[in-house]
Motif scaffolding. Structure first.
Motif, PDB file in Angstrom:
ATOM      1  N   THR A  83       0.822  -1.177   0.006  1.00  0.00           N
ATOM      2  CA  THR A  83      -0.078   0.133  -0.046  1.00  0.00           C
ATOM      3  C   THR A  83       0.961   1.101  -0.170  1.00  0.00           C
ATOM      4  O   THR A  83       0.962   1.834   1.111  1.00  0.00           O
ATOM      5  N   ASP A  84       1.487   1.558  -1.312  1.00  0.00           N
ATOM      6  CA  ASP A  84       2.457   2.475  -1.260  1.00  0.00           C
ATOM      7  C   ASP A  84       1.924   3.964  -1.580  1.00  0.00           C
ATOM      8  O   ASP A  84       2.470   5.000  -1.782  1.00  0.00           O
ATOM      9  N   VAL A  85       0.663   4.290  -1.352  1.00  0.00           N
ATOM     10  CA  VAL A  85      -0.148   5.498  -1.158  1.00  0.00           C
ATOM     11  C   VAL A  85      -1.143   5.424  -0.229  1.00  0.00           C
ATOM     12  O   VAL A  85      -2.086   4.544  -0.582  1.00  0.00           O
ATOM     13  N   ASP A  86      -1.273   6.009   0.779  1.00  0.00           N
ATOM     14  CA  ASP A  86      -2.369   6.058   1.886  1.00  0.00           C
ATOM     15  C   ASP A  86      -2.164   6.882   2.978  1.00  0.00           C
ATOM     16  O   ASP A  86      -1.167   7.511   2.829  1.00  0.00           O
ATOM     17  N   ASP A  87      -2.950   7.072   3.623  1.00  0.00           N
ATOM     18  CA  ASP A  87      -2.917   8.361   4.636  1.00  0.00           C
ATOM     19  C   ASP A  87      -1.797   8.200   5.748  1.00  0.00           C
ATOM     20  O   ASP A  87      -1.140   9.191   5.931  1.00  0.00           O
ATOM     21  N   PRO A  88      -1.845   7.023   6.209  1.00  0.00           N
ATOM     22  CA  PRO A  88      -0.607   6.867   7.112  1.00  0.00           C
ATOM     23  C   PRO A  88       0.789   7.283   6.395  1.00  0.00           C
ATOM     24  O   PRO A  88       1.721   7.746   7.123  1.00  0.00           O
ATOM     25  N   LEU A  89       1.102   6.652   5.322  1.00  0.00           N
ATOM     26  CA  LEU A  89       2.358   6.929   4.652  1.00  0.00           C
ATOM     27  C   LEU A  89       2.435   8.541   4.185  1.00  0.00           C
ATOM     28  O   LEU A  89       3.502   9.009   4.666  1.00  0.00           O
ATOM     29  N   LEU A  90       1.333   9.125   3.845  1.00  0.00           N
ATOM     30  CA  LEU A  90       1.527  10.443   3.602  1.00  0.00           C
ATOM     31  C   LEU A  90       1.563  11.371   4.742  1.00  0.00           C
ATOM     32  O   LEU A  90       2.396  12.393   4.726  1.00  0.00           O
ATOM     33  N   VAL A  98       9.971  14.221   4.236  1.00  0.00           N
ATOM     34  CA  VAL A  98      10.539  13.522   3.058  1.00  0.00           C
ATOM     35  C   VAL A  98       9.489  13.255   1.902  1.00  0.00           C
ATOM     36  O   VAL A  98       8.157  13.203   2.318  1.00  0.00           O
ATOM     37  N   ASP A  99       9.763  13.015   0.670  1.00  0.00           N
ATOM     38  CA  ASP A  99       8.825  12.770  -0.238  1.00  0.00           C
ATOM     39  C   ASP A  99       8.331  11.410   0.076  1.00  0.00           C
ATOM     40  O   ASP A  99       8.793  10.405   0.097  1.00  0.00           O
ATOM     41  N   TRP A 100       6.819  11.388  -0.170  1.00  0.00           N
ATOM     42  CA  TRP A 100       6.277  10.224   0.031  1.00  0.00           C
ATOM     43  C   TRP A 100       6.746   9.027  -0.879  1.00  0.00           C
ATOM     44  O   TRP A 100       6.805   7.974  -0.306  1.00  0.00           O
ATOM     45  N   GLU A 102       9.663   8.443  -2.125  1.00  0.00           N
ATOM     46  CA  GLU A 102      10.952   8.200  -1.672  1.00  0.00           C
ATOM     47  C   GLU A 102      10.638   7.578  -0.368  1.00  0.00           C
ATOM     48  O   GLU A 102      11.504   6.407  -0.017  1.00  0.00           O
ATOM     49  N   LEU A 103       9.959   7.741   0.769  1.00  0.00           N
ATOM     50  CA  LEU A 103       9.634   6.878   1.712  1.00  0.00           C
ATOM     51  C   LEU A 103       9.276   5.775   1.555  1.00  0.00           C
ATOM     52  O   LEU A 103       9.761   4.745   2.345  1.00  0.00           O
ATOM     53  N   ALA A 104       8.313   5.509   0.591  1.00  0.00           N
ATOM     54  CA  ALA A 104       7.828   4.272   0.455  1.00  0.00           C
ATOM     55  C   ALA A 104       8.527   3.540  -0.256  1.00  0.00           C
ATOM     56  O   ALA A 104       8.746   2.106   0.037  1.00  0.00           O
ATOM     57  N   GLU A 105       9.605   3.891  -1.139  1.00  0.00           N
ATOM     58  CA  GLU A 105      10.441   3.171  -1.672  1.00  0.00           C
ATOM     59  C   GLU A 105      11.703   2.451  -0.682  1.00  0.00           C
ATOM     60  O   GLU A 105      11.902   1.452  -0.821  1.00  0.00           O
ATOM     61  N   ARG A 106      12.040   3.624   0.196  1.00  0.00           N
ATOM     62  CA  ARG A 106      12.974   3.212   0.816  1.00  0.00           C
ATOM     63  C   ARG A 106      12.441   2.069   2.102  1.00  0.00           C
ATOM     64  O   ARG A 106      13.118   0.939   2.386  1.00  0.00           O
ATOM     65  N   GLU A 107      11.358   2.243   2.446  1.00  0.00           N
ATOM     66  CA  GLU A 107      10.810   1.402   3.447  1.00  0.00           C
ATOM     67  C   GLU A 107      10.399  -0.012   2.902  1.00  0.00           C
ATOM     68  O   GLU A 107      10.461  -1.116   3.364  1.00  0.00           O
ATOM     69  N   ASP A 208      -2.139  19.273  -1.929  1.00  0.00           N
ATOM     70  CA  ASP A 208      -0.791  18.838  -1.567  1.00  0.00           C
ATOM     71  C   ASP A 208      -0.753  17.210  -1.251  1.00  0.00           C
ATOM     72  O   ASP A 208       0.180  16.908  -0.474  1.00  0.00           O
ATOM     73  N   GLU A 209      -1.790  16.618  -1.889  1.00  0.00           N
ATOM     74  CA  GLU A 209      -1.753  14.981  -1.739  1.00  0.00           C
ATOM     75  C   GLU A 209      -1.799  14.471  -3.375  1.00  0.00           C
ATOM     76  O   GLU A 209      -2.245  15.064  -4.215  1.00  0.00           O
ATOM     77  N   PRO A 210      -0.958  13.510  -3.617  1.00  0.00           N
ATOM     78  CA  PRO A 210      -1.070  12.731  -4.954  1.00  0.00           C
ATOM     79  C   PRO A 210      -2.486  12.454  -5.280  1.00  0.00           C
ATOM     80  O   PRO A 210      -3.255  12.116  -4.467  1.00  0.00           O
ATOM     81  N   SER A 211      -2.664  12.462  -6.645  1.00  0.00           N
ATOM     82  CA  SER A 211      -4.119  12.198  -7.083  1.00  0.00           C
ATOM     83  C   SER A 211      -4.150  11.720  -8.573  1.00  0.00           C
ATOM     84  O   SER A 211      -2.726  12.156  -9.472  1.00  0.00           O
ATOM     85  N   TRP A 212      -4.735  10.824  -9.071  1.00  0.00           N
ATOM     86  CA  TRP A 212      -4.762  10.348 -10.631  1.00  0.00           C
ATOM     87  C   TRP A 212      -6.165  10.724 -10.984  1.00  0.00           C
ATOM     88  O   TRP A 212      -7.248  10.862 -10.388  1.00  0.00           O
TER      89      TRP A 212
END
Length: 408
Positions: A83-90, A98-100, A102-107, A208-212
């Protein structure tokens, strides 16, 4: 999304029995009956702080299922999401500046490293929420066509009443559902909803949140639709086992099943729902919100043997709730210091009964503690001087690797 490297797993000279699991929906241990390849979905991490022992216990548990099926002669199609985009991550990304992404990929990479160290077999399909957005949009469109959706201030919701079987996965009463929904990411008190338990399918764009782009407006998918869409795409309907920690029974697995079954009413989402217990620390459930975490990576960086970590987890039945302590870990370290020299001998106690006992235990609801006890009995007999069977240490070493994932 790239998965992690697979460990080399030796083959056994005998086949294991058919595998039975405790099914949350029936409250009973049931035999799994794969038709062709066994199909397994295990819900993955939200990559903002990985991998603590609660995670590790879940993925080691269902690695046992993967291995037990393979030892019983089945191919396995294993799928896991991220789940590489979600409220807790953001929220975490904003908090630590940190860019969301970047954080997702690192973790996520940290999680891969931990799974490799613990010798967890990788999924055939390792799929991120972001890359699965087209799948989620297509599934939401099916729900919309079925009349199972409505909007609240631009957000698209799923009507749980559209699923005639709603509640069968968790078997919870409504008051418990409402309490858990609020605790686990839901919004039961939001004005405008038809039912407090209705869950969001598509969250409209926020500043300020990602969207598609989507037919429902710019935004991003809800959590539950992600797993429904990924599982249906890669496993099809009525796959063998939906698995995860028991904190996912409700709302996540209930909602995911509802989405799939309303979109495809002729089929069940999964045949069996299997759930691992929670791991505690300092008297409470180990969780990111409480901060009482023991990380696999921290132990590895302290030069703790990953096989000792795995053995610590294996000594607890996967469905039990239990508390992690340093004493449990150090006892596992000491145990392996005794086991390894015995497994290097030319001869030992008879291996046949141990092979049967271990395979039988793991086929019976993944009973790893009983399997470990059978291995310990062989070690004790061999250490006490029973070295009557040439080659038995090599057989036991292969057995421990193929079934329990212990490379010794």
């Amino acid at each position: 999304m790239r998965t992690w490297s697979a460990p080399a797993v030796p083959s056994l000279s005998v086949a294991g029995p058919s595998v039975s699991l405790f099914d949350t929906t029936t409250g009973e241990v049931v035999e799994t009956r794969p038709d062709g390849a066994a199909r397994l979905y295990v819900c993955g991490i939200t990559p903002y702080d990985a991998t603590h022992m609660g995670h590790a216990a879940t993925y080691v548990a269902f690695d046992l299922l993967n291995r037990a099926w393979r030892n019983a002669g089945h191919d396995v199609v294993y799928v896991q999401n991220v789940t590489d985009v979600d409220d807790p991550l953001l929220e975490r990304a904003t908090k630590v500046h940190v860019d969301w992404q970047e954080l997702a990929e690192r973790e996520t990479q940290l999680f891969r490293d931990d799974m490799e160290a613990l010798r967890v077999l990788p999924p055939e399909h390792y799929v991120g929420a972001v890359e699965s957005i087209p799948l989620a949009i297509a599934l939401i469109a099916k729900l919309q066509a079925a009349g199972a959706t409505y909007t609240v201030d631009g957000d698209l919701y799923f009507s749980v009443t559209a699923d005639a079987t709603f509640g069968e996965v968790s078997r919870l009463d409504r008051d418990t559902m409402l309490a858990l929904f609020g605790e686990r990411g839901g919004d039961p008190d939001r004005d405008g909803k038809k039912d407090p338990l209705d869950c969001v399918l598509w969250l409209s764009e926020r500043p300020d949140e990602p969207s598609w782009d989507s037919p429902f407006g710019r935004g991003r998918p809800g959590w539950h639709i992600e797993c429904s869409a990924i599982a249906l795409e890669h496993l099809g309907h009525a796959f063998d086992v939906q698995a995860g920690g028991n904190d996912l029974v409700f709302p996540h697995h209930e909602m995911s099943a509802g989405h799939a079954q309303v979109a495809h009413p002729a089929a069940r989402f999964a045949q069996v729902y299997s759930h691992a217990g929670m791991v505690g620390y300092d008297g409470e459930k180990m969780s990111k919100s409480k901060g009482n975490l023991v990380f696999v990576s921290a132990l590895r960086n302290s030069e703790v043997d990953p096989m000792a970590i795995r053995l610590t987890l294996l000594r607890k039945h996967y469905r039990s709730d239990w508390e992690w302590t340093d004493d449990l870990l150090w006892d596992a370290v000491d145990t392996l210091d005794v086991w390894r020299p015995l497994l290097a001998l030319e001869a030992g106690a008879p291996a046949g009964p141990v092979v049967d006992a271990v395979l039988t235990a793991l086929a019976n609801d993944l009973d790893a503690p009983t399997a470990v006890a059978a291995a310990q009995a062989w070690m004790d007999a061999t250490d006490s001087g029973d070295r009557t069977e040439p080659g038995s240490p090599a057989i036991i070493r292969t057995l421990l690797d193929a079934t329990l994932g212990l490379d010794l």
